[in-house]
Design a protein around this motif. Sequence first.
Motif, PDB file in Angstrom:
ATOM      1  N   LYS A 204     -69.925   9.110 -34.414  1.00 23.46           N
ATOM      2  CA  LYS A 204     -69.815   9.856 -35.662  1.00 23.46           C
ATOM      3  C   LYS A 204     -68.430  10.453 -35.889  1.00 23.46           C
ATOM      4  CE  LYS A 204     -74.719  11.059 -36.045  1.00 23.46           C
ATOM      5  NZ  LYS A 204     -75.716  12.159 -36.080  1.00 23.46           N
ATOM      6  N   LEU A 205     -67.732  10.836 -34.822  1.00 24.01           N
ATOM      7  CA  LEU A 205     -66.427  11.465 -34.996  1.00 24.01           C
ATOM      8  C   LEU A 205     -65.413  10.479 -35.586  1.00 24.01           C
ATOM      9  CD1 LEU A 205     -66.095  13.599 -31.732  1.00 24.01           C
ATOM     10  CD2 LEU A 205     -66.585  14.401 -34.050  1.00 24.01           C
ATOM     11  N   ALA A 206     -65.365   9.271 -35.026  1.00 25.97           N
ATOM     12  CA  ALA A 206     -64.442   8.263 -35.546  1.00 25.97           C
ATOM     13  C   ALA A 206     -64.868   7.818 -36.943  1.00 25.97           C
ATOM     14  CB  ALA A 206     -64.368   7.061 -34.609  1.00 25.97           C
ATOM     15  N   ASP A 207     -66.176   7.681 -37.162  1.00 22.70           N
ATOM     16  CA  ASP A 207     -66.694   7.299 -38.468  1.00 22.70           C
ATOM     17  C   ASP A 207     -66.318   8.343 -39.523  1.00 22.70           C
ATOM     18  OD1 ASP A 207     -68.542   5.637 -40.214  1.00 22.70           O
ATOM     19  OD2 ASP A 207     -69.543   7.590 -40.313  1.00 22.70           O
ATOM     20  N   ALA A 208     -66.333   9.610 -39.132  1.00 15.93           N
ATOM     21  CA  ALA A 208     -65.969  10.680 -40.064  1.00 15.93           C
ATOM     22  C   ALA A 208     -64.510  10.562 -40.498  1.00 15.93           C
ATOM     23  CB  ALA A 208     -66.214  12.039 -39.417  1.00 15.93           C
TER      24      ALA A 208
ATOM     25  N   ALA B 153     -63.412   4.712 -31.576  1.00 12.90           N
ATOM     26  CA  ALA B 153     -62.718   4.021 -32.661  1.00 12.90           C
ATOM     27  C   ALA B 153     -63.722   3.402 -33.616  1.00 12.90           C
ATOM     28  CB  ALA B 153     -61.795   2.939 -32.090  1.00 12.90           C
ATOM     29  N   ASP B 154     -63.372   3.403 -34.900  1.00 11.27           N
ATOM     30  CA  ASP B 154     -64.273   2.844 -35.901  1.00 11.27           C
ATOM     31  C   ASP B 154     -63.447   2.379 -37.098  1.00 11.27           C
ATOM     32  OD1 ASP B 154     -66.645   2.044 -36.993  1.00 11.27           O
ATOM     33  OD2 ASP B 154     -67.293   4.035 -37.633  1.00 11.27           O
ATOM     34  N   GLY B 155     -64.012   1.480 -37.864  1.00  6.95           N
ATOM     35  CA  GLY B 155     -63.365   0.992 -39.074  1.00  6.95           C
ATOM     36  C   GLY B 155     -64.411   0.724 -40.123  1.00  6.95           C
ATOM     37  N   GLY B 156     -64.010   0.801 -41.371  1.00  6.38           N
ATOM     38  CA  GLY B 156     -64.960   0.557 -42.437  1.00  6.38           C
ATOM     39  C   GLY B 156     -64.297  -0.030 -43.663  1.00  6.38           C
ATOM     40  N   SER B 157     -65.052  -0.873 -44.374  1.00  9.21           N
ATOM     41  CA  SER B 157     -64.571  -1.498 -45.602  1.00  9.21           C
ATOM     42  C   SER B 157     -65.647  -1.344 -46.664  1.00  9.21           C
ATOM     43  CB  SER B 157     -64.281  -2.982 -45.370  1.00  9.21           C
ATOM     44  OG  SER B 157     -63.957  -3.628 -46.583  1.00  9.21           O
ATOM     45  N   ARG B 158     -65.291  -0.710 -47.776  1.00 11.60           N
ATOM     46  CA  ARG B 158     -66.242  -0.538 -48.860  1.00 11.60           C
ATOM     47  C   ARG B 158     -66.146  -1.730 -49.800  1.00 11.60           C
ATOM     48  NH1 ARG B 158     -65.546   6.041 -49.931  1.00 11.60           N
ATOM     49  NH2 ARG B 158     -66.409   6.645 -47.892  1.00 11.60           N
ATOM     50  N   GLY B 159     -66.910  -2.762 -49.473  1.00 16.53           N
ATOM     51  CA  GLY B 159     -66.899  -4.003 -50.239  1.00 16.53           C
ATOM     52  C   GLY B 159     -66.836  -5.217 -49.340  1.00 16.53           C
ATOM     53  N   ASN B 160     -66.115  -5.117 -48.262  1.00 19.84           N
ATOM     54  CA  ASN B 160     -66.015  -6.161 -47.226  1.00 19.84           C
ATOM     55  C   ASN B 160     -65.800  -7.578 -47.777  1.00 19.84           C
ATOM     56  OD1 ASN B 160     -65.868  -6.898 -44.513  1.00 19.84           O
ATOM     57  ND2 ASN B 160     -68.042  -7.377 -44.407  1.00 19.84           N
ATOM     58  N   PRO B 161     -64.636  -7.931 -48.294  1.00 22.36           N
ATOM     59  CA  PRO B 161     -63.421  -7.088 -48.286  1.00 22.36           C
ATOM     60  C   PRO B 161     -63.415  -6.061 -49.405  1.00 22.36           C
ATOM     61  CG  PRO B 161     -62.957  -9.222 -49.227  1.00 22.36           C
ATOM     62  CD  PRO B 161     -64.364  -9.298 -48.737  1.00 22.36           C
ATOM     63  N   GLY B 162     -62.681  -4.995 -49.161  1.00 24.22           N
ATOM     64  CA  GLY B 162     -62.563  -3.908 -50.114  1.00 24.22           C
ATOM     65  C   GLY B 162     -61.666  -2.833 -49.526  1.00 24.22           C
TER      66      GLY B 162
ATOM     67  N   SER C 176     -59.254   2.820 -40.950  1.00 25.65           N
ATOM     68  CA  SER C 176     -59.553   2.879 -39.524  1.00 25.65           C
ATOM     69  C   SER C 176     -59.489   4.334 -39.080  1.00 25.65           C
ATOM     70  CB  SER C 176     -58.545   2.062 -38.714  1.00 25.65           C
ATOM     71  OG  SER C 176     -58.607   0.698 -39.066  1.00 25.65           O
ATOM     72  N   GLY C 177     -60.295   4.664 -38.101  1.00 23.43           N
ATOM     73  CA  GLY C 177     -60.281   6.020 -37.566  1.00 23.43           C
ATOM     74  C   GLY C 177     -60.461   6.013 -36.069  1.00 23.43           C
ATOM     75  N   TYR C 178     -59.855   6.974 -35.398  1.00 27.15           N
ATOM     76  CA  TYR C 178     -60.030   7.082 -33.956  1.00 27.15           C
ATOM     77  C   TYR C 178     -59.925   8.541 -33.532  1.00 27.15           C
ATOM     78  CZ  TYR C 178     -54.918   7.404 -33.801  1.00 27.15           C
ATOM     79  OH  TYR C 178     -53.625   7.795 -33.996  1.00 27.15           O
ATOM     80  N   VAL C 179     -60.589   8.844 -32.442  1.00 27.83           N
ATOM     81  CA  VAL C 179     -60.552  10.182 -31.849  1.00 27.83           C
ATOM     82  C   VAL C 179     -60.297  10.006 -30.358  1.00 27.83           C
ATOM     83  CG1 VAL C 179     -61.819  12.313 -31.395  1.00 27.83           C
ATOM     84  CG2 VAL C 179     -62.158  11.104 -33.565  1.00 27.83           C
ATOM     85  N   ILE C 180     -59.257  10.656 -29.860  1.00 23.15           N
ATOM     86  CA  ILE C 180     -58.925  10.607 -28.437  1.00 23.15           C
ATOM     87  C   ILE C 180     -59.298  11.949 -27.816  1.00 23.15           C
ATOM     88  CG2 ILE C 180     -57.084  10.335 -26.729  1.00 23.15           C
ATOM     89  CD1 ILE C 180     -55.641   8.543 -28.710  1.00 23.15           C
ATOM     90  N   MET C 181     -60.016  11.885 -26.705  1.00 20.71           N
ATOM     91  CA  MET C 181     -60.545  13.087 -26.079  1.00 20.71           C
ATOM     92  C   MET C 181     -60.279  13.063 -24.579  1.00 20.71           C
ATOM     93  SD  MET C 181     -64.283  12.752 -27.927  1.00 20.71           S
ATOM     94  CE  MET C 181     -64.837  14.421 -27.608  1.00 20.71           C
ATOM     95  N   THR C 182     -60.341  14.233 -23.975  1.00 20.48           N
ATOM     96  CA  THR C 182     -60.344  14.290 -22.515  1.00 20.48           C
ATOM     97  C   THR C 182     -61.704  13.820 -22.027  1.00 20.48           C
ATOM     98  OG1 THR C 182     -61.244  16.541 -22.356  1.00 20.48           O
ATOM     99  CG2 THR C 182     -58.847  16.327 -22.643  1.00 20.48           C
ATOM    100  N   LEU C 183     -61.817  13.616 -20.734  1.00 15.92           N
ATOM    101  CA  LEU C 183     -63.111  13.199 -20.187  1.00 15.92           C
ATOM    102  C   LEU C 183     -64.135  14.307 -20.280  1.00 15.92           C
ATOM    103  CD1 LEU C 183     -62.073  11.087 -17.061  1.00 15.92           C
ATOM    104  CD2 LEU C 183     -62.273  10.417 -19.463  1.00 15.92           C
ATOM    105  N   ASP C 184     -63.679  15.546 -20.567  1.00 16.06           N
ATOM    106  CA  ASP C 184     -64.568  16.695 -20.751  1.00 16.06           C
ATOM    107  C   ASP C 184     -64.843  16.974 -22.221  1.00 16.06           C
ATOM    108  OD1 ASP C 184     -64.734  17.166 -17.977  1.00 16.06           O
ATOM    109  OD2 ASP C 184     -62.862  18.321 -18.012  1.00 16.06           O
ATOM    110  N   ASP C 185     -64.517  16.000 -23.083  1.00 14.18           N
ATOM    111  CA  ASP C 185     -64.816  16.069 -24.520  1.00 14.18           C
ATOM    112  C   ASP C 185     -63.938  17.034 -25.313  1.00 14.18           C
ATOM    113  OD1 ASP C 185     -66.815  14.148 -24.281  1.00 14.18           O
ATOM    114  OD2 ASP C 185     -68.369  15.638 -23.913  1.00 14.18           O
TER     115      ASP C 185
END
Length: 228
Positions: free
Chosen positions: A211-215, A99-108, A112-121
């Motif tokens: 990187k996946l959640a950031d993407a 999971a990741d989140g980003g704000s361009r300006g903070n605040p701005g 939010s982004g998230y990626v759910i995976m199996t334990l085998d990716d």
Amino acid sequence: MSWQKQNDSLYQKFEFDNFTQALGFIQQVGDIAESMNHHPVIHNEYTTVELTLTTHDAGKTVTDKDHAMAQKIDNLAVFNEEVPLQNKRDYHAEVKMYADGGSRGNPGPSASGYVIMTLDDEILVEKGEYLGITTNNQAEYQAVRFGLEEAKHMNAQSVYIYLDSLLVVNQMIGKFKVKNRDLWPIHQAIKDLLPSFKKVTFTHIPRELNKLADAEVNKVLDAKANKH
């Protein structure tokens, strides 16, 4: 769902597709009971679970504590709506979530982004959500909430969460207090989701491993920026 008031108690019957679902529901009710230090009477017969709530310390009457527990138990109603587990080809009891989140300006402008995976990716779900104008910390927290809500809908039992926000990790595990009042509601919303699972862990990782959640975050923010 409608709880019935019977003899100074709240009563509800739940029906499931199989015994495994019924047992899983009982386990989650038990987790709620432990978190609230308030324990219902549970009767199980095959695919049927009957719950009775009353407050013994108040003379075996129905109190706000019973209504609060009833609401939390109703939030587990996803069990009633799920396809039987043995027929769900994509069911995974244990998943990991980035999971990741980003704000361009903070605040701005934030996402939010998230990626759910199996334990085998194997990637099961990857999503991003635009939040409007807010802060980076809000976006990080919202990513956790969105991801947990998705994991609950998937009927996952254990969720291993990985974040590059040390603040969120330390606050969720209780190492740091949540001093920012603006974060109190989202922090509590996540805590309210935790009893829906048998196990949830929070682990800090370097940004380069997220990187996946950031993407997903940047995909949403770039799309929003390109519209203007």
